[in-house]
Design a protein around this motif. Structure first.
Motif, PDB file in Angstrom:
ATOM      1  N   ALA A 154       5.281   4.079   2.250  1.00  0.00           N
ATOM      2  CA  ALA A 154       4.300   3.120   1.722  1.00  0.00           C
ATOM      3  C   ALA A 154       3.418   3.823   0.697  1.00  0.00           C
ATOM      4  O   ALA A 154       3.282   5.051   0.732  1.00  0.00           O
ATOM      5  CB  ALA A 154       3.455   2.590   2.869  1.00  0.00           C
ATOM      6  N   PRO A 155       2.782   3.061  -0.213  1.00  0.00           N
ATOM      7  CA  PRO A 155       1.907   3.690  -1.193  1.00  0.00           C
ATOM      8  C   PRO A 155       0.755   4.433  -0.514  1.00  0.00           C
ATOM      9  O   PRO A 155       0.162   3.920   0.448  1.00  0.00           O
ATOM     10  CB  PRO A 155       1.352   2.516  -2.007  1.00  0.00           C
ATOM     11  N   ARG A 156       0.463   5.620  -1.019  1.00  0.00           N
ATOM     12  CA  ARG A 156      -0.671   6.381  -0.475  1.00  0.00           C
ATOM     13  C   ARG A 156      -1.963   5.837  -1.082  1.00  0.00           C
ATOM     14  O   ARG A 156      -2.006   5.557  -2.293  1.00  0.00           O
ATOM     15  CB  ARG A 156      -0.515   7.863  -0.837  1.00  0.00           C
ATOM     16  N   THR A 157      -2.970   5.660  -0.258  1.00  0.00           N
ATOM     17  CA  THR A 157      -4.295   5.290  -0.786  1.00  0.00           C
ATOM     18  C   THR A 157      -5.305   6.305  -0.266  1.00  0.00           C
ATOM     19  O   THR A 157      -4.977   7.105   0.613  1.00  0.00           O
ATOM     20  CB  THR A 157      -4.711   3.874  -0.334  1.00  0.00           C
ATOM     21  N   THR A 160     -11.629   6.691  -0.739  1.00  0.00           N
ATOM     22  CA  THR A 160     -12.510   6.432  -1.884  1.00  0.00           C
ATOM     23  C   THR A 160     -11.836   5.564  -2.946  1.00  0.00           C
ATOM     24  O   THR A 160     -12.428   5.301  -3.998  1.00  0.00           O
ATOM     25  CB  THR A 160     -12.930   7.756  -2.553  1.00  0.00           C
ATOM     26  N   ALA A 161     -10.598   5.188  -2.722  1.00  0.00           N
ATOM     27  CA  ALA A 161      -9.884   4.355  -3.697  1.00  0.00           C
ATOM     28  C   ALA A 161      -9.045   3.346  -2.929  1.00  0.00           C
ATOM     29  O   ALA A 161      -7.851   3.499  -2.765  1.00  0.00           O
ATOM     30  CB  ALA A 161      -8.996   5.223  -4.593  1.00  0.00           C
ATOM     31  N   GLN A 162      -9.725   2.322  -2.438  1.00  0.00           N
ATOM     32  CA  GLN A 162      -9.063   1.319  -1.608  1.00  0.00           C
ATOM     33  C   GLN A 162      -8.624   0.118  -2.451  1.00  0.00           C
ATOM     34  O   GLN A 162      -9.445  -0.489  -3.142  1.00  0.00           O
ATOM     35  CB  GLN A 162     -10.027   0.844  -0.511  1.00  0.00           C
ATOM     36  N   PRO A 163      -7.357  -0.238  -2.400  1.00  0.00           N
ATOM     37  CA  PRO A 163      -6.901  -1.420  -3.143  1.00  0.00           C
ATOM     38  C   PRO A 163      -7.537  -2.691  -2.591  1.00  0.00           C
ATOM     39  O   PRO A 163      -7.743  -2.795  -1.382  1.00  0.00           O
ATOM     40  CB  PRO A 163      -5.384  -1.424  -2.914  1.00  0.00           C
ATOM     41  N   ASP A 164      -7.872  -3.635  -3.502  1.00  0.00           N
ATOM     42  CA  ASP A 164      -8.385  -4.926  -3.025  1.00  0.00           C
ATOM     43  C   ASP A 164      -7.387  -6.048  -3.305  1.00  0.00           C
ATOM     44  O   ASP A 164      -7.658  -7.210  -3.004  1.00  0.00           O
ATOM     45  CB  ASP A 164      -9.743  -5.243  -3.665  1.00  0.00           C
ATOM     46  N   LEU A 274      -0.465   7.101  -6.348  1.00  0.00           N
ATOM     47  CA  LEU A 274      -0.888   8.374  -5.749  1.00  0.00           C
ATOM     48  C   LEU A 274       0.163   8.961  -4.817  1.00  0.00           C
ATOM     49  O   LEU A 274      -0.141   9.799  -3.975  1.00  0.00           O
ATOM     50  CB  LEU A 274      -2.193   8.140  -4.952  1.00  0.00           C
ATOM     51  N   GLY A 275       1.395   8.509  -4.962  1.00  0.00           N
ATOM     52  CA  GLY A 275       2.459   9.013  -4.097  1.00  0.00           C
ATOM     53  C   GLY A 275       2.639   8.137  -2.867  1.00  0.00           C
ATOM     54  O   GLY A 275       2.013   7.075  -2.748  1.00  0.00           O
ATOM     55  N   SER A 276       3.507   8.593  -1.970  1.00  0.00           N
ATOM     56  CA  SER A 276       3.897   7.765  -0.823  1.00  0.00           C
ATOM     57  C   SER A 276       3.706   8.494   0.495  1.00  0.00           C
ATOM     58  O   SER A 276       3.804   9.725   0.546  1.00  0.00           O
ATOM     59  CB  SER A 276       5.383   7.409  -0.926  1.00  0.00           C
ATOM     60  N   VAL A 277       3.469   7.714   1.535  1.00  0.00           N
ATOM     61  CA  VAL A 277       3.420   8.291   2.891  1.00  0.00           C
ATOM     62  C   VAL A 277       4.549   7.671   3.718  1.00  0.00           C
ATOM     63  O   VAL A 277       4.836   6.478   3.589  1.00  0.00           O
ATOM     64  CB  VAL A 277       2.060   8.041   3.586  1.00  0.00           C
ATOM     65  N   PRO A 278       5.219   8.478   4.547  1.00  0.00           N
ATOM     66  CA  PRO A 278       6.361   7.950   5.305  1.00  0.00           C
ATOM     67  C   PRO A 278       5.921   6.948   6.368  1.00  0.00           C
ATOM     68  O   PRO A 278       4.850   7.090   6.955  1.00  0.00           O
ATOM     69  CB  PRO A 278       6.940   9.205   5.962  1.00  0.00           C
ATOM     70  N   LYS A 279       6.778   5.934   6.594  1.00  0.00           N
ATOM     71  CA  LYS A 279       6.489   4.970   7.669  1.00  0.00           C
ATOM     72  C   LYS A 279       7.143   5.491   8.941  1.00  0.00           C
ATOM     73  O   LYS A 279       8.227   5.039   9.341  1.00  0.00           O
ATOM     74  CB  LYS A 279       7.066   3.602   7.309  1.00  0.00           C
TER      75      LYS A 279
END
Ligand SMILES: Cc1cc2nc3c(=O)[nH]c(=O)nc-3n(C[C@H](O)[C@H](O)[C@H](O)COP(=O)(O)OP(=O)(O)OC[C@H]3O[C@@H](n4cnc5c(N)ncnc54)[C@H](O)[C@@H]3O)c2cc1C
Length: 466
Positions: A154-157, A160-164, A274-279
């Protein structure tokens, strides 16, 4: 009668569905469990949508550059029309429709192959059992002789930078835009950031690209990223290199990206890349004996085995190389291995990949960086496309072909193509790398005159040694 092997695949992206086809072909009883739609992120939010958006961007680039080839645009009164505009709502509607159709198509093909598709969230209950929270409610327990985990990433967040979902967006959310942003900041200059920055610039949006490194695409060939950056800046992109994002905030219609040195950039919208984090959370991995690395990626060997017997993993959840093509191959390899078919371990040196920017950057095999670091001894030739007859006819001035071959044998071990449709042009180089062809053999095959591929043969000819 030989008992049928039961294969349960958790995740219906390319890592999962390609494996399902192989397992079904080899006679296994196959179930694919997927929570968000067959085709996975690759089809629904990432690869397919972004490349569909980029197809529109490519047309815009060609239209913008058409004047040089003698094409001008007139309105109904015959007056010159200076601007070409994009209808983003229509573009995004097309993107979503195409992704949905592709997902349905993949599901139909799976079902034609006799694969059972279960919609729900899967979790290991030991190495030979998957428990599914069904999308429609309830639970199903699936026993398996082998399990393939292909749950993606999934997209990394950042806190301090939260998608709305409206103005601060992950790459999964951009297709909900119905109006063209008046300006855009893309944070992150890896492949995804560079592709979106390039595409939205081509669509006519003023773009600022925030890059924490000294150049865009830090993971790619340095000559290639230099060409891309030059072209992007020439077309009007504001590239902020060595600029690390601290935070992204929104006040009404204005998004502010604050950098760690205190500078700020304002825009109507911001895309986070910002890159990805594994699910891999809540998958029951630890209980089943499946080890993950410090980033949460599932550890696998080159035939996709995890640390738990009978449990395989493929694709982005392994972090091996985050490409749909690699996910698919890892999945197929897992099934060939489990079901006793001929299998060659995954060889990352044979993977061709492409950055879909304008120009495109395609690479395969060993890199310039590896040659410079003396990881491999290789001769290098780099040929600008500007000298190619077809390129001149098409007004193509940027780009090059680069080939690497072993000094004694002349065997081609890698290559880079930068130019329009580089993704198509890299194939002969990829074939040469896969089949250990020499530069002379690559040069000996006819190319069409005039053609961009002529530059690949020409580069190979220059590697000839008497
Ligand atoms: C913007 C963007 C563009 C890209 N473009 C390209 C490209 O052009 N070419 C390319 O080769 N690669 C591209 N990629 C990379 C590519 O999308 C990924 O490498 C690919 O999606 C990985 O496939 P996968 O099967 O591992 O995972 P995914 O495609 O993410 O599929 C995993 C599926 O598993 C589901 N799932 C997760 N957990 C569970 C669970 N517990 N139970 C059931 N289901 C679950 C997910 O919802 C998803 O449907 C791009 C990536 C991004 C972000």
């Amino acid at each position: 009668m030989v008992p049928t092997n039961r294969v349960v695949i958790v995740g219906g992206g390319p890592g999962g569905y390609e494996a399902a086809h192989v397992a079904a072909q080899l006679g296994a009883q196959v179930t694919v469990v997927d929570s968000d739609g067959i085709g996975g992120s690759a089809v629904i939010t990432d690869c397919v949508p972004s490349k569909t958006l980029i197809a529109t961007a490519e047309v815009m680039t060609e239209v913008t550059d058409a004047a040089e080839l003698g094409v001008s645009f007139r309105d109904a009164e015959g007056d010159s029309a200076a601007t070409v505009v994009v209808d983003l709502a229509r573009v995004n509607a097309r993107v979503k429709a195409l992704a949905a159709e592709q997902s349905a198509d993949i599901q139909r093909r799976l079902e034609r192959d006799g694969v059972r598709v279960v919609h729900g969230r899967g979790r290991l209950a030991g190495p030979q059992q998957v428990v599914v929270q069904l999308a429609g409610g309830g639970e199903e327990v699936l026993d398996a002789d082998a399990v393939l985990l292909a749950t993606g990433a999934a997209p990394r967040t950042l806190p301090t930078a939260q998608p709305d979902g409206e103005r601060i967006l992950t790459w999964e959310q951009v297709y909900d835009l119905t109006e063209v942003p008046t300006s855009l900041v893309v944070v992150g200059s890896g492949v995804t950031g560079a592709e979106f920055a390039s595409a939205y610039l081509a669509l006519g949006i003023p773009v600022t690209l925030v890059s924490s490194r000294d150049r865009v695409l830090p993971g790619e060939d340095a000559d290639a990223s230099a060409v891309l950056e030059q072209v992007a800046v020439r077309r009007g992109m504001n590239v902020l290199s060595k600029s690390r994002m601290e935070s992204v905030t929104r006040d009404g219609d204005v998004v502010t990206v604050t950098l760690t040195d205190g500078r700020t950039v304002e825009a109507s919208h911001c895309v986070l890349a910002l890159g990805s984090v594994p699910k891999t959370e809540d998958l029951g991995l630890a209980e089943a004996g499946v080890l993950v690395d410090e980033g949460g990626f599932i550890r696998v060997d080159r035939v996709s085995r995890t640390s738990a017997r009978g449990v395989y993993a493929a694709g982005d959840c392994t972090g091996v190389l985050m490409l749909a093509s690699v996910a698919a191959m890892q999945g197929r390899i897992a099934m060939w291995h489990f079901l006793g078919d001929a299998v060659a371990p995954l060889d990352l040196k044979q993977v061709s990949s492409n950055v879909f920017t304008a120009p495109e950057i395609a690479t395969v095999g060993w890199s310039q960086q590896a040659v410079d670091n003396q990881e491999i001894e290789a001769e290098v030739v780099m040929l600008p496309l500007a000298g190619n007859a077809r390129a001149k006819m098409q007004g193509v001035k940027d780009g090059f072909v680069k080939l690497f071959c072993r000094p004694g044998t002349g065997i081609v071990v890698g290559g880079v193509v930068v130019g329009p449709r580089a993704s198509e042009l890299i194939h002969p180089v990829s074939l040469a790398v896969a089949q250990s062809l020499t530069a002379d053999q690559l040069a000996a095959a006819f190319t069409v005159y005039p053609s961009m591929s002529g530059s690949i043969a020409e580069a190979a000819r220059r590697l000839h040694r008497v």
